[in-house]
Design an enzyme around this catalytic site. Sequence first.
Site, PDB file in Angstrom:
ATOM      1  N   LYS A 210       0.835  -1.211   0.000  1.00 59.24           N
ATOM      2  CA  LYS A 210       0.000   0.000   0.000  1.00 59.24           C
ATOM      3  C   LYS A 210       0.874   1.267   0.000  1.00 59.24           C
ATOM      4  CE  LYS A 210      -2.735   3.244   0.406  1.00 59.24           C
ATOM      5  NZ  LYS A 210      -4.086   3.684   0.362  1.00 59.24           N
ATOM      6  N   CYS A 264      -2.821  11.312   1.507  1.00 60.33           N
ATOM      7  CA  CYS A 264      -2.251   9.991   1.241  1.00 60.33           C
ATOM      8  C   CYS A 264      -0.895  10.094   0.553  1.00 60.33           C
ATOM      9  CB  CYS A 264      -3.203   9.189   0.355  1.00 60.33           C
ATOM     10  SG  CYS A 264      -4.862   9.164   1.007  1.00 60.33           S
TER      11      CYS A 264
HETATM   12  N1  SAJ Z   1      -1.464  14.843  -9.089  1.00 61.99           N
HETATM   13  C1  SAJ Z   1      -0.607  15.518  -9.943  1.00 61.99           C
HETATM   14  N2  SAJ Z   1      -0.395  14.996 -11.189  1.00 61.99           N
HETATM   15  C2  SAJ Z   1      -0.985  13.844 -11.595  1.00 61.99           C
HETATM   16  C3  SAJ Z   1      -1.842  13.144 -10.710  1.00 61.99           C
HETATM   17  C4  SAJ Z   1      -2.061  13.677  -9.449  1.00 61.99           C
HETATM   18  O1  SAJ Z   1      -0.052  16.577  -9.620  1.00 61.99           O
HETATM   19  O2  SAJ Z   1      -0.745  13.449 -12.751  1.00 61.99           O
HETATM   20  C5  SAJ Z   1      -1.699  15.401  -7.732  1.00 61.99           C
HETATM   21  C6  SAJ Z   1      -3.158  15.774  -7.474  1.00 61.99           C
HETATM   22  O3  SAJ Z   1      -3.446  17.049  -7.991  1.00 61.99           O
HETATM   23  C7  SAJ Z   1      -3.212  15.713  -5.962  1.00 61.99           C
HETATM   24  C8  SAJ Z   1      -2.240  14.566  -5.615  1.00 61.99           C
HETATM   25  O4  SAJ Z   1      -1.447  14.390  -6.782  1.00 61.99           O
HETATM   26  O5  SAJ Z   1      -2.730  16.910  -5.387  1.00 61.99           O
HETATM   27  C9  SAJ Z   1      -2.898  13.257  -5.251  1.00 61.99           C
HETATM   28  O6  SAJ Z   1      -4.044  13.017  -6.079  1.00 61.99           O
HETATM   29  P1  SAJ Z   1      -4.389  11.580  -6.686  1.00 61.99           P
HETATM   30  O7  SAJ Z   1      -5.649  11.726  -7.442  1.00 61.99           O
HETATM   31  O8  SAJ Z   1      -3.229  11.027  -7.415  1.00 61.99           O
HETATM   32  O9  SAJ Z   1      -4.553  10.622  -5.421  1.00 61.99           O
HETATM   33  P2  SAJ Z   1      -5.397  10.685  -4.033  1.00 61.99           P
HETATM   34  O10 SAJ Z   1      -4.488  11.227  -2.974  1.00 61.99           O
HETATM   35  O11 SAJ Z   1      -6.713  11.324  -4.203  1.00 61.99           O
HETATM   36  O12 SAJ Z   1      -5.635   9.096  -3.796  1.00 61.99           O
HETATM   37  C10 SAJ Z   1      -4.509   8.218  -3.728  1.00 61.99           C
HETATM   38  C11 SAJ Z   1      -4.754   7.026  -4.670  1.00 61.99           C
HETATM   39  N3  SAJ Z   1      -3.517   6.262  -4.826  1.00 61.99           N
HETATM   40  C12 SAJ Z   1      -3.015   5.959  -6.058  1.00 61.99           C
HETATM   41  O13 SAJ Z   1      -3.530   6.332  -7.087  1.00 61.99           O
HETATM   42  C13 SAJ Z   1      -1.791   5.125  -6.094  1.00 61.99           C
HETATM   43  C14 SAJ Z   1      -5.866   6.150  -4.102  1.00 61.99           C
HETATM   44  O14 SAJ Z   1      -6.032   4.982  -4.890  1.00 61.99           O
HETATM   45  C15 SAJ Z   1      -5.546   5.761  -2.649  1.00 61.99           C
HETATM   46  O15 SAJ Z   1      -6.563   4.951  -2.081  1.00 61.99           O
HETATM   47  C16 SAJ Z   1      -5.447   7.041  -1.856  1.00 61.99           C
HETATM   48  O16 SAJ Z   1      -4.341   7.805  -2.373  1.00 61.99           O
HETATM   49  C17 SAJ Z   1      -5.203   6.670  -0.398  1.00 61.99           C
HETATM   50  O17 SAJ Z   1      -6.166   6.749   0.390  1.00 61.99           O
HETATM   51  O18 SAJ Z   1      -4.094   6.227  -0.058  1.00 61.99           O
END
Ligand code: SAJ
Length: 406
Positions: A210, A264
């Site tokens: 995880k 996360c």
């Molecule tokens: N982000 C970027 N560029 C990207 C993708 C995301 O800058 O290309 C940024 C987003 O704007 C945001 C951050 O990353 O600030 C995180 O956003 P996210 O949509 O990637 O993820 P979270 O935090 O909403 O959810 C993540 C997910 N993990 C993965 O995709 C590996 C989710 O599946 C998990 O369950 C969650 O963390 C968790 O609870 O751990």
Amino acid sequence: MQRISQKIVVMGLGYIGLPTASMLATKGHQVLGVDVNEAAVATINSGRIHIIEPDLDILVRSAVNSGNLKASLTPEEGDTFIIAVPTPFMEIEGNPKAPDLTYVEAATRAIVPVLREGNLVILESTSPVGTTELIYKIIIETRPELAGKIHCAHCPERVLPGHILRELVDNDRIIGGLSKAANEQARDLYKSFCNGAILLTDSKTAELSKLVENSFRDVNIAFANELSMICDKLGINVWEMISLANRHPRVNILQPGPGVGGHCIAVDPWFVVAAAPEQARLIRTAREVNDAKPHWVIDKVKAKAARFRDPVIGCLGLTFKANIDDMRESPSFDIVKDLLGQNIGKIMACDPNVQASKVNFPLFDLKQVIKEADILLLLVDHTEFKDIDLDTIKDKVVIDTKGVLR
Ligand code: SAJ
């Protein structure tokens, strides 16, 4: 799908615990959701919700109306206990980013008095390696008669905020039990609502996988953020360059932004660094690159603002990602707060998803911001911002951290 009804106690009714508890209740299990927040307990018992997530209100209402979901401040006896409480970081012995297990330990201690022989305790909270073993130790310390008679497993949540209900059902689940019996009992429970594959392993492997999933994403976003700064220096459009590079069959670069937010991805990699500081060099550097990006954005705004006498700076977006209201660990929010303290001009913050009562500075309507701003700083790719007519902003200085105003 297995349909053996159980009495399940879910500790923590937040973004993970509440959807899980409601899903289990609608599948016929008797669920008691437990939270320390009195207002949340009352809201849920009245069939409403205290957090924002698409369709969760409908699921909770139906779970409560069926009589299968009740919320309480204290746990009761049951068959299975699911711990879904936060695991933030805190400063411990000179490490500013050490995992804070206070909530996991408190939830475990709260259920110890009501545990019975044969019970299953599942840890869903994202946790450092060894936490499932720690839970078992805490239980046995107080109730030594339960040694070998309580089953513990880690089953990390993996749902994406904004898509929680779909991912809760469709995602594959990892189960890492301390024993074969723990794995089998947990597998039967998740089969009652999960369509994805259920993958059995040991607790430490489950815990690390995880953490590694979120670290993988953080490292890849850091790569994109680094590229955005390289491209800025070289006068190249990073969005075009990435979309071209991604046409290679084995390249899939993520998108740059103002930094990485949420509770996360900006947190979990530190648990790996804390566990293996000498080895986790890339993971640490990625965190540092992503944490540095908001400062780079602030410097960009300051440099542009210096060209104006009394600039009006419109800041579009406060949440940690698009189309949600969640501002936890949000780089956009931090950037706006920082700019408000800089005395470089008038700051007009705007976020259609955030209620004015949730922030301690004024929020402005999008139309007014577009009308008055000299500099437009786009921080979140909310749909409303993607729909901005480019003709209306053609005379403004635009700093677009998400590449949507092109
Ligand atoms: N982000 C970027 N560029 C990207 C993708 C995301 O800058 O290309 C940024 C987003 O704007 C945001 C951050 O990353 O600030 C995180 O956003 P996210 O949509 O990637 O993820 P979270 O935090 O909403 O959810 C993540 C997910 N993990 C993965 O995709 C590996 C989710 O599946 C998990 O369950 C969650 O963390 C968790 O609870 O751990």
